[in-house]
Enzyme design. Structure first.
Site, PDB file in Angstrom:
ATOM      1  N   PRO A   2      53.579 -57.112  48.288  1.00 38.21           N
ATOM      2  CA  PRO A   2      52.701 -56.558  49.307  1.00 38.21           C
ATOM      3  C   PRO A   2      53.367 -56.437  50.669  1.00 38.21           C
ATOM      4  O   PRO A   2      53.852 -57.411  51.223  1.00 38.21           O
ATOM      5  CB  PRO A   2      51.552 -57.575  49.364  1.00 38.21           C
ATOM      6  CG  PRO A   2      52.036 -58.794  48.660  1.00 38.21           C
ATOM      7  CD  PRO A   2      53.420 -58.560  48.176  1.00 38.21           C
ATOM      8  N   GLU A   3      53.362 -55.236  51.183  1.00 35.76           N
ATOM      9  CA  GLU A   3      53.783 -54.990  52.558  1.00 35.76           C
ATOM     10  C   GLU A   3      52.527 -54.677  53.365  1.00 35.76           C
ATOM     11  O   GLU A   3      51.416 -54.844  52.855  1.00 35.76           O
ATOM     12  CB  GLU A   3      54.796 -53.832  52.601  1.00 35.76           C
ATOM     13  CG  GLU A   3      55.988 -54.074  51.670  1.00 35.76           C
ATOM     14  CD  GLU A   3      56.993 -52.925  51.641  1.00 35.76           C
ATOM     15  OE1 GLU A   3      57.107 -52.221  52.653  1.00 35.76           O
ATOM     16  OE2 GLU A   3      57.631 -52.728  50.607  1.00 35.76           O
ATOM     17  N   HIS A  92      48.568 -68.509  36.183  1.00 31.93           N
ATOM     18  CA  HIS A  92      49.223 -68.199  37.447  1.00 31.93           C
ATOM     19  C   HIS A  92      48.309 -68.356  38.655  1.00 31.93           C
ATOM     20  O   HIS A  92      48.732 -68.144  39.783  1.00 31.93           O
ATOM     21  CB  HIS A  92      49.787 -66.779  37.410  1.00 31.93           C
ATOM     22  CG  HIS A  92      50.788 -66.575  36.313  1.00 31.93           C
ATOM     23  ND1 HIS A  92      51.933 -67.338  36.199  1.00 31.93           N
ATOM     24  CD2 HIS A  92      50.808 -65.732  35.258  1.00 31.93           C
ATOM     25  CE1 HIS A  92      52.614 -66.957  35.136  1.00 31.93           C
ATOM     26  NE2 HIS A  92      51.951 -65.985  34.541  1.00 31.93           N
ATOM     27  N   ARG A 112      55.304 -65.883  40.846  1.00 30.27           N
ATOM     28  CA  ARG A 112      56.608 -66.467  41.194  1.00 30.27           C
ATOM     29  C   ARG A 112      56.533 -67.669  42.121  1.00 30.27           C
ATOM     30  O   ARG A 112      57.572 -68.235  42.468  1.00 30.27           O
ATOM     31  CB  ARG A 112      57.506 -65.381  41.783  1.00 30.27           C
ATOM     32  CG  ARG A 112      57.988 -64.420  40.704  1.00 30.27           C
ATOM     33  CD  ARG A 112      58.823 -63.292  41.263  1.00 30.27           C
ATOM     34  NE  ARG A 112      60.150 -63.730  41.631  1.00 30.27           N
ATOM     35  CZ  ARG A 112      61.076 -62.921  42.103  1.00 30.27           C
ATOM     36  NH1 ARG A 112      60.795 -61.648  42.258  1.00 30.27           N
ATOM     37  NH2 ARG A 112      62.252 -63.375  42.426  1.00 30.27           N
TER      38      ARG A 112
END
Length: 285
Positions: A2-3, A92, A112
DNA sequence: GCCACTGTTAGCAT
DNA sequence: CATGCTAACAGTGG
């Protein structure tokens, strides 16, 4: 992942669910998610209502009653999801926050595990260095301030665009798309940009980010908004991820190089390190 | 199986 | 100080 456009989309998607909602008992399933503050600090948020949601760079600020704020950073693969409690959470999911009386819960999911959560105490007493170090917002910075950023910089322009301390919000995808629109080579020295190039760059940052927000961001891999919906700006990428494809402007082959350790896509014909004068462009362009 | 790659950034070396 | 490289982690695809 995400930017700025994705984070902005997430914040807008979260608002209807979070603003005014009372937070329940936090279930921190992966304790290292919480940085720099003791786990007990979360208890101060339980039973308080969310007053507003904001975005700063790529961070999400959840402001609560009592002047406390939760600060989330999604890093590469973080997601903010709104789910009904009976929907099973996969492995997750790192944090669950029930939204009292709304039959929903907020889930922070992060494959991650790079993402983090920290909190600001009442009246912002505890400083969050990650937040304080951020440069001006990419969509707010005025032209002169942007031009000043480039003075006396030794590095290349893409490196500068990615530096959140210089300007906050751009990441790898949008840096490439902005530079393509502005016709600037990613390795060009930042300090060597002329006034005209800076103006085009400034306009390109605004144009690309606004358009991407209107398309609800780019979904390359994992990115979705809080409802699980993808964005579709990736269909409008002109260079990012298009190595070997044709430049939509001149049909030259798009190239891929490494800049500051990141994959970088550009058109070798449209984006030159040295800019030709207009009269010469007609001859050689 | 192994290796390269991934949208971020902090931390370290230079 | 500024700039550049790598590690942190998990998954995917060749």
């Amino acid at each position: 992942m995400p930017e700025l456009p994705e984070v902005e989309t997430i914040v807008r998607g979260l608002r209807p669910y979070l603003e005014g909602a009372e937070l329940g008992i936090f279930r921190l399933l992966f304790p290292p998610l919480l940085r720099r503050v003791p786990r007990a600090a979360l208890a101060a948020f339980e039973g308080t209502k969310v007053t507003s949601l904001k975005r700063r760079g790529k961070m999400i600020l959840v402001e609560c009653e009592g002047g406390r704020t939760l600060v989330f950073h999604l890093m590469m693969t973080g997601q903010m999801l709104i789910e009904r409690p009976e929907v099973p959470a996969d492995k997750h999911v790192r944090l669950i926050v029930p939204l009292i009386g709304r039959d929903r819960e907020l889930r922070f999911r992060d494959v991650r595990k790079f993402g983090f959560l920290c909190c600001l105490g009442p009246s912002g007493s505890s400083p969050v260095p990650e937040l304080e170090a951020l440069g001006p917002e990419a969509l707010d910075i005025d032209f002169r301030s942007l031009a000043r950023l480039f003075q006396g910089r030794g590095g290349c322009i893409k490196g500068l665009l990615l530096d959140q301390r210089a300007i906050a919000g751009l990441g790898n995808i949008y840096a490439d798309e902005v530079l393509f629109r502005a016709r600037i080579h990613p390795l060009k020295r930042a300090a060597s940009l002329g006034e005209e190039e800076l103006k085009i760059l400034w306009k390109s940052i605004r144009a690309i980010l606004r358009l991407a927000i209107s398309r609800k961001g780019s979904s390359i891999r994992d990115y979705t908004d809080p409802n699980g919906d993808p964005g579709d700006f990736q269909a409008l990428h002109k260079v990012y991820g298009r190595e070997g494809g044709k430049c939509p402007r001149c049909k030259a082959g798009i190239r891929r190089i490494k800049v500051s350790g990141r994959s970088t896509f550009y058109c070798p014909h449209c984006q030159k390190k040295v800019r030709l004068k207009k009269s010469m462009q007609r001859k050689f362009g």
